[in-house]
Design an enzyme around this catalytic site. Structure first.
Site, short mmCIF file in Angstrom:
data_model
loop_
_atom_site.label_atom_id
_atom_site.label_comp_id
_atom_site.label_asym_id
_atom_site.label_seq_id
_atom_site.Cartn_x
_atom_site.Cartn_y
_atom_site.Cartn_z
CB SER A 38 115.81 21.32 33.73
OG SER A 38 115.48 20.86 32.45
CD GLU A 39 110.92 23.44 30.97
OE1 GLU A 39 111.96 23.90 31.50
OE2 GLU A 39 110.54 23.72 29.82
CG ASN A 40 113.58 17.71 32.28
OD1 ASN A 40 114.04 18.81 32.57
ND2 ASN A 40 114.34 16.72 31.87
#
Lengths: 218, 216, 216, 218
Positions: free
Chosen positions: B45-47
């Site tokens: 997840s890019e967060n």
């Protein structure tokens, strides 16, 4: 996917002419068991990338002494007289790179970045042959990515998935080189079950790790 | 079967044991439901983490997906900052990204982040994902609501990335893209090559054997 | 008093409460012993931490300084990787670095990392430290063992960095460097300006009031 | 050095026209107490740098709605309709930057690097006006550093020296912006004594932190 391997499986992963990145700073954080396997494997013509060549009997020192290394890309060789001697004898190519530049070049190699502009080395011999650029009135050198075939890492603890935790200053280059090699081999003191390392405390995520071997002293 | 489910089911077949996968918002998030038995993947997840899982029970502080929505953590998850997250993405450590699309063209270019004068949400992490993931799969309905094809010789909308898409899965067909042309690999059950041709805005080559989309 | 102690005592006066300081090997590591009362500094070590302290008791695993020698950790220490370590160094988060020198010149350039044909240990972190620290103090004996001055119009040895040194402390004198010239700020107790001039290989301006080096 | 401050001391740190970096991703990891203080302080003409403008009532959303912001440098505005409306009305400049590029530009700003080469954006509108360079046969864009006057950070825990720990995905931009601003203000849920956070578990070292304020909900 079982990443846990036994010591006899480590040696055959290396080939003559490979580029190997190693963790550690003056030998602290270097996977000494893997270095010993490399020493015994007799593979040669290696290029080593890491902070320093440590001492003759520490870190990657034994590989320099044994003549298995044809090139080192490091920031410091002063504590291992064998490195300097072999360099002067023409038996070893030594690329000296400022430490902060070295770690950024490795980070670029592992992060899909094409290079980075650093002020370090401007006006010194380090700038020879490099692209120089001014940004905001200040001069920088363009430094290019470094990658390796294999990264050899020392961690304090791994879970069976490959999440890693390092101890104190033994962290240094290890988590950065984990991004920058085609194959990542980790020597750990302690192996725990998945879930025993809190996700917030993982220093190298399992996705980067290919093989885990348990330190023989451990 | 709904178009979206057809697409998600087919994309799921592309994911192999041990893959690290980043799924775009919308349709791609349906894919994990249809993974073949015995295939375990790790969702990035890019967060800032690896090991995104479905929400189970109460939301946990800070455990949200890239849409800000509460999610779960898979066993062996790892959290990190955004610089590390995109080092993973751009550095080739994500095996596959599955993204929705507005348009894809025969050069493998994708447009999915803006419609000039209409929708400018920003690219978020999409440009990095398409530039950096080892394999880019576009999962989208073949045509717009208005019936216009999304599969073109050249995208007319602003690009997300150039020449990075290698597979396109729609409810009608599966195309690979190589050397500047679409190659029809499969058609959906009951869909003829002629139907695909009618609804596609680019020429395409035929695979040696055009199969039927597996929706297992 | 030994030359080294004179230098270390004087450099210690430059360090203010709360400073983050990186000390080079050798003479600079003597500086903390002479910090003024009530001044607390944080020592950065380029091998990956803030909060280097003296070794107390048994060595702890992984707790070593940049020379690989066991050290201690101050309360509130923090460990990190080398990329973070040099982000701190190059990013201006180190207030002062104190380094030994082979030569310093009136442009503020330092040579301290190699002697061609003789000593090529490598620059380690020195080039980054001199390029990135907010203030660079060179702490060295005024002359070589052979009596040659280390303070020159132009360094003859390969540079570590160009135009970054702002203060030079020797056992004879303290110079600042600004706008391409040395300025004599202080002389050591019992040392005349004439003696300093004899042993210095560059012209220097005089501060409005040339004081005596404080060695408290 | 006492870094612990009370809420009334926060507002006066901000001035019209300042550039403020904020942590958080869709509001998660954004210091909401500090945003509220900024909202009440009525400072204006702010430039905000961070991942996204969240939702109207989340993250930095309220500052966009109130008209205190004249420019945002972000990767995403789609979840806050106010941002788009003000942009179209000419009341707000919006610089859209790919997320991975945004965080690298901030990292450069905080690390003394003059820029970085990234493949992201090549062949898209993102490349307009930028230097393009080929390295090893691949094209890259040169992306330049970003810095701010003030960084506002949300952490789970701080010790009194300023060492920080973040929780789960609330880490995101926070540890990176801590390097890239002249003044770093942290809102924390929990304040502990020095020594209570293991040195290996510190995610932002105290040396980067200037002011710490305790969350009012905490």
């Amino acid at each position: 996917m079982n990443k846990i391997v036994q010591w006899p499986e480590i040696g055959p992963l290396f080939r003559d002419g490979m580029t190997v990145m190693f963790g550690g700073f003056m030998g602290v954080g270097t996977p000494l068991g893997i270095v010993a396997v490399l020493r015994e494997s007799r593979v040669g013509q290696l290029t080593l990338i890491g902070n320093d060549t440590a001492m003759p009997e520490a870190g990657v020192g034994p590989l320099v002494a044994s003549g298995q290394v044809s090139r080192v890309i490091v920031s410091h060789i002063g504590t291992n007289p064998a490195t300097g001697k072999k360099m002067i004898a023409g038996e070893l190519d030594v690329d000296l790179v400022p430490q902060g530049t070295l770690i950024e070049r490795i980070r670029c190699g592992g992060s899909g970045l094409g290079g980075v502009l650093t002020p370090t080395g401007v006006g010194t011999v380090v700038e020879e042959g490099k692209t120089k650029m001014a940004v905001g009135g200040k001069e920088y050198l363009l430094e290019l990515p470094l990658r390796a075939d294999i990264a050899i890492i020392k961690a304090k603890r791994a879970d069976r998935a490959g999440n890693l935790v390092y101890e104190r200053a033994a962290r240094n280059f290890n988590p950065v080189i984990a991004f920058a090699a085609d194959l990542v081999i980790v020597e750990v003191d302690e192996l725990v079950e998945v879930g025993e390392i809190d996700p917030d405390m993982v220093m190298t995520p399992a996705a980067l790790v290919d093989k885990i071997v348990l330190s023989q002293g451990a | 079967m709904e178009a979206k489910e057809i697409i998600a089911r087919r994309v799921a077949q592309e994911l192999k044991e041990g893959y690290v996968v980043n799924l775009g918002i919308g349709l791609p998030t349906m894919v994990p439901r249809f993974l073949p038995k015995g295939v375990n993947i790790t969702l990035q997840s890019e967060n800032g983490f690896l090991g995104l899982g479905p929400l189970e029970g109460e939301p946990m502080p800070g455990v949200v997906n890239a849409g800000g929505v509460p999610c779960g953590l898979a066993p062996g998850a790892a959290m990190f900052d955004s610089a590390t997250s995109f080092a993973l993405i751009r550095g080739g450590h994500v095996d596959v990204t599955v993204l929705g699309g507005l348009q894809v063209d025969e050069e493998g270019s994708l447009a999915n982040w803006m419609v000039p004068g209409k929708m400018v949400p920003g690219m978020g992490g999409a440009m990095d994902l398409v530039s950096g993931a080892r394999k880019v799969i576009v999962a989208m309905e073949h045509c717009t609501k208005e019936g216009e094809t999304r599969i073109l010789e050249r995208c007319s909308l602003p690009l997300t990335a150039k020449s990075r898409v290698s597979l396109v899965v729609t409810e009608l067909a599966v195309f690979s893209i190589s050397h500047g042309e679409f190659v029809l690999l499969e058609t959906a059950p009951g869909i003829s090559v002629e139907t695909v041709r009618e609804k596609t805005g680019a020429r395409f080559a035929m695979a040696d054997k055009v199969g039927e989309m597996a929706l297992a």
